[in-house]
Design a protein around this motif. Structure first.
Motif, mmCIF file in Angstrom:
data_model
loop_
_atom_site.group_PDB
_atom_site.id
_atom_site.type_symbol
_atom_site.label_atom_id
_atom_site.label_comp_id
_atom_site.label_asym_id
_atom_site.label_seq_id
_atom_site.Cartn_x
_atom_site.Cartn_y
_atom_site.Cartn_z
ATOM 1 N N ARG A 153 -5.087 -104.647 -23.374
ATOM 2 C CA ARG A 153 -4.909 -105.095 -24.752
ATOM 3 C C ARG A 153 -3.938 -104.208 -25.539
ATOM 4 N NH1 ARG A 153 -9.739 -107.374 -28.543
ATOM 5 N NH2 ARG A 153 -8.391 -108.297 -30.158
ATOM 6 N N GLY A 154 -3.880 -102.937 -25.203
ATOM 7 C CA GLY A 154 -2.993 -102.027 -25.923
ATOM 8 C C GLY A 154 -1.541 -102.450 -25.884
ATOM 9 N N TRP A 155 -1.131 -103.094 -24.791
ATOM 10 C CA TRP A 155 0.259 -103.552 -24.722
ATOM 11 C C TRP A 155 0.547 -104.553 -25.831
ATOM 12 C CZ3 TRP A 155 -0.499 -104.928 -18.882
ATOM 13 C CH2 TRP A 155 -0.598 -103.753 -18.131
ATOM 14 N N PHE A 156 -0.395 -105.423 -26.083
ATOM 15 C CA PHE A 156 -0.201 -106.446 -27.111
ATOM 16 C C PHE A 156 -0.406 -105.867 -28.509
ATOM 17 C CE2 PHE A 156 -1.280 -108.455 -23.147
ATOM 18 C CZ PHE A 156 -0.425 -109.548 -23.074
ATOM 19 N N ARG A 157 -1.369 -104.974 -28.638
ATOM 20 C CA ARG A 157 -1.611 -104.344 -29.938
ATOM 21 C C ARG A 157 -0.404 -103.526 -30.382
ATOM 22 N NH1 ARG A 157 -5.696 -101.535 -28.545
ATOM 23 N NH2 ARG A 157 -4.452 -99.682 -28.052
ATOM 24 N N ASP A 158 0.221 -102.818 -29.413
ATOM 25 C CA ASP A 158 1.376 -101.981 -29.741
ATOM 26 C C ASP A 158 2.690 -102.752 -29.679
ATOM 27 O OD1 ASP A 158 -0.458 -99.937 -29.914
ATOM 28 O OD2 ASP A 158 -0.084 -99.204 -27.884
ATOM 29 N N ARG A 159 2.630 -104.040 -29.287
ATOM 30 C CA ARG A 159 3.831 -104.884 -29.168
ATOM 31 C C ARG A 159 4.833 -104.244 -28.211
ATOM 32 N NH1 ARG A 159 0.094 -106.909 -32.096
ATOM 33 N NH2 ARG A 159 0.570 -107.819 -34.148
ATOM 34 N N LEU A 160 4.353 -103.738 -27.090
ATOM 35 C CA LEU A 160 5.216 -103.021 -26.161
ATOM 36 C C LEU A 160 4.862 -103.408 -24.737
ATOM 37 C CD1 LEU A 160 7.455 -100.881 -25.935
ATOM 38 C CD2 LEU A 160 5.646 -99.154 -25.694
#
Length: 683
Positions: A671-678
């Motif tokens: 999920r962090g990839w989507f939360r950080d837009r990276l």
């Protein structure tokens, strides 16, 4: 817009020396449109006729200005031929042995071997504006009469005009483009007697297809015109097709339809069946055009890159290769060449080769109106590829627009609007060289094809647009430069807001189809889709690639951020906008934030729930659900979950399917990839 008409007066043209595929070696470009609004055609004819005087210059200027205004609607322009007494008479068709004119207008005829009763398409292309007057294209028939034809026009650059004779009789024709005594281009056309049925041509055996020479400037212009015509539609529409072959089979759009006379654009088993994804789409289109006109085509085996490693290319392959299929016809051999040889070689890494490399299939271009032409591709740093289909100039009440098409893993082809929310750009060596690019030119030396180097392209008279400019400006500088190319004049802040919200709405509507495709796949009784590990959720094959939406949803989340941040951007960059007099940047920001809330609330989308009932969301709902959309890309989840329906809500009560717990645990971990837009690095 007046400069279009003025430049048109400088055009000269014509040659009777044919090139392969019905091309004439006169100069460059062109073709037509389908469902062009009648209002556009009327505007061109009436405005031009009202302004007609004894001066051809005034008539061309009036028609050019009217056509430019009509084109703002997004669809191509169509003029009707004038009556016998119309002041805007077409050119005098030259008499004598041959067409003898010089210039930079190319006339193209399709099919390659015209036949009686088969629609005859005539296309004029040029690097300069063409006449927009009714009757500018005249054809002398075998009986000796001259018939003015209705023109469909597009560009530019390049600029093009096209016309069609629905059912020509056998005999000799001569087409001329111009006005009065000024003939810009002409071409002799021989129409043969009707054939009983399309012929089956055997594959050449020694190559995928025979290619005589190399691409010329005229070929490149014709290619751009063909792309524009192929995907044309009014700006207010969002055209999409379930597969590329649906577009190619449309005679109104494809002026190369059955160009070879082999039924190649008929449904299978005779015709082609093409459903490329985003990385394949530009290659399929380029190869299709080259196959039809007997031009060379090349592609390379490239890597995708990985942590701290850019994509790179190795083996160069081309249409000169001996076919590997045992197809009995040239069409089916070509179909195999695309669907197997090309599709199994190229991928998203092919478009992200560093800008300094001479080995990639594409090269980066300068950010100019001339380079951002139909056929130019955009490779984003995270694996998506789009192809420019049309550029609309800025007007007094609207910003400039760039339209592009892309392919999806399920084969869908759709048109998109350029904006920061879906044309992602980043500068990171491990991501390679994203940005706007064109296909690298090929030359034949000692019988073998090779790619031109970047330095050779920069010095080439037909190209000359290799540039690393977009990679030297920084991310903000890249977007600012593209904005300046599309809209050279400062934008009205309210208009900029509306166009940004419109782009977001189009992106959300595109997602409706993608989610629905996944739901339909599972509704047919197919098993739960396997979920890859790690970064492979963005790049894999099979049903996950076809029906999941991690890349699309990451772009959507970035798009939501762009929309939310526009009022602050206007406050931060007031010089880029036509700020209202007497109001400070902070006041304008506050007004825009209020307008944004109202616009998001007013716009709606509808999606089908699990039980088939329709549920409506406002754009404000979608924006508010950004956090839920960070975990909404799994096709095994019901549509309600994929649209972020709150748990326990009335909207969610129809949900009867969830992704397996093992997949949901992985999604939480990623999920962090989507939360950080990276997007994570590859490998």
């Amino acid at each position: 817009m007046l400069r279009w008409a003025l430049l048109a007066l400088c055009l000269v043209a014509c040659s009777d020396r044919p090139l392969p595929g019905g091309r004439s070696r006169v100069g460059e470009r062109g073709e037509a449109s389908p469902e062009t609004p009648a209002a556009a055609a009327t505007a061109v004819v009436s405005s031009a006729t009202a302004s007609a005087t004894a001066s051809p210059t005034a008539a061309v200027i009036a028609a050019g200005a009217a056509a430019a205004g009509a084109a703002r609607a997004g669809a191509l322009r169509t003029s009707t031929p004038p009556g016998s007494g119309d002041a805007l008479a077409g050119p005098e068709v030259p008499a004598g042995e041959g067409c003898a004119a010089r210039g930079d207008v190319a006339l193209f005829v399709s099919p390659a071997t015209p036949r009686a009763g088969v629609p005859l398409r005539i296309v004029a292309v040029s690097s300069r504006p063409l006449p927009a007057t009714p009757g500018a294209l005249v054809v002398r028939t075998p009986q000796g009469g001259s018939v003015p034809l209705a023109l469909t026009q597009g560009g530019g650059p390049p600029w093009w005009s096209s016309a069609e004779i629905a059912s020509p009789a056998a005999g000799s024709y001569r087409a001329a483009l111009g006005q009065g005594a000024e003939v810009l281009a002409c071409k002799d056309i021989s129409v043969a007697e009707a054939a009983d049925a399309p012929s089956w041509r055997a594959p050449p055996g020694s190559a995928a297809w025979r290619s005589a020479g190399t691409w010329t400037a005229a070929d490149e212009d014709l290619y751009a015109a063909w792309i524009e015509r192929l995907f044309d539609a009014p700006l207010a529409e969002q055209p999409s097709w379930r597969a590329l072959h649906e577009v190619l089979r449309d005679q109104r759009r494809n002026f190369l339809h059955n160009h070879l006379g082999q039924g190649e654009d008929d449904p299978p088993p005779r015709g082609l069946s093409l459903d490329p994804d985003c990385a394949d789409l530009p290659y399929f289109l380029r190869a299709y055009f080259a196959f039809k006109l007997g031009l060379p085509f090349g592609f390379s085996a490239c890597t995708r890159g990985g942590p701290s490693v850019s994509p790179g290319c190795g083996r160069f392959r081309s249409s000169d290769e001996r076919p590997t299929s045992k197809a009995r016809s040239a069409v089916q051999a070509f179909n195999h060449f695309l669907r197997v040889t090309v599709a199994d070689t190229v991928h998203s890494g092919s478009g992200r080769v560093p800008s300094t490399s001479d080995e990639g299939d594409y090269y980066p271009v300068a950010l100019t109106a001339e380079s951002l032409r139909p056929g130019t591709i955009f490779a984003d740093p995270y694996g998506h590829v789009l192809m420019v289909a049309k550029r609309l100039p800025q007007t007094a009440d609207a910003g400039g627009v760039l339209l592009a098409v892309d392919g999806q893993p399920d084969g869908t082809v759709a048109r998109r609007r350029y904006w920061r929310g879906n044309f992602l750009f980043a500068l990171d060596p491990s991501l390679g060289g994203p940005g706007f690019k064109r296909f690298r030119p090929l030359v034949r030396e000692r019988g073998r094809l090779r790619r031109l180097t970047n330095d050779e392209i920069a010095q080439h008279p037909a190209y000359g647009d290799y540039s690393r400019d977009q990679h030297l400006r920084g991310v903000e500088g890249f977007y600012d430069k593209v904005d300046a190319v599309l809209s050279p004049d400062p934008l009205d802040p309210q208009r900029a807001l509306l166009e940004t919200v419109q782009a977001l709405e189009e992106q959300v509507r595109g997602r409706v189809l993608s989610v629905r495709n996944g739901q339909e796949y599972l509704a047919k009784g197919n098993a739960s889709v396997d979920m890859p590990k790690g970064a492979e959720i963005f790049e894999t094959v099979g049903p996950w690639e076809d029906f999941s939406t991690p890349s699309r949803d990451l772009r959507l989340l970035i798009a939501i951020d762009v929309v939310r941040g526009l009022p602050a951007r206007v406050e931060r960059l007031p010089a880029r906008y036509a700020m209202p007099p007497g109001r400070s940047p902070s006041q304008v920001r506050a007004e825009l934030e209020g307008a944004l809330g109202r616009e998001l609330q007013a716009r709606q989308i509808t999606y089908p729930r699990t039980d088939g009932s329709e549920h409506t969301l406002t754009l404000a709902d979608v924006v508010a659900r950004a956090e839920a959309l960070e975990m909404a890309y799994n096709p095994n989840d019901c549509a309600e979950v994929r649209w972020g329906a709150p748990e326990g809500s009335d909207e969610a009560r129809t949900c009867t399917r969830r992704a397996p717990w093992s997949q949901r645990i992985k999604m939480q971990r990623y999920r962090g990839w989507f939360r950080d837009r990276l997007r994570p690095p590859r490998g």
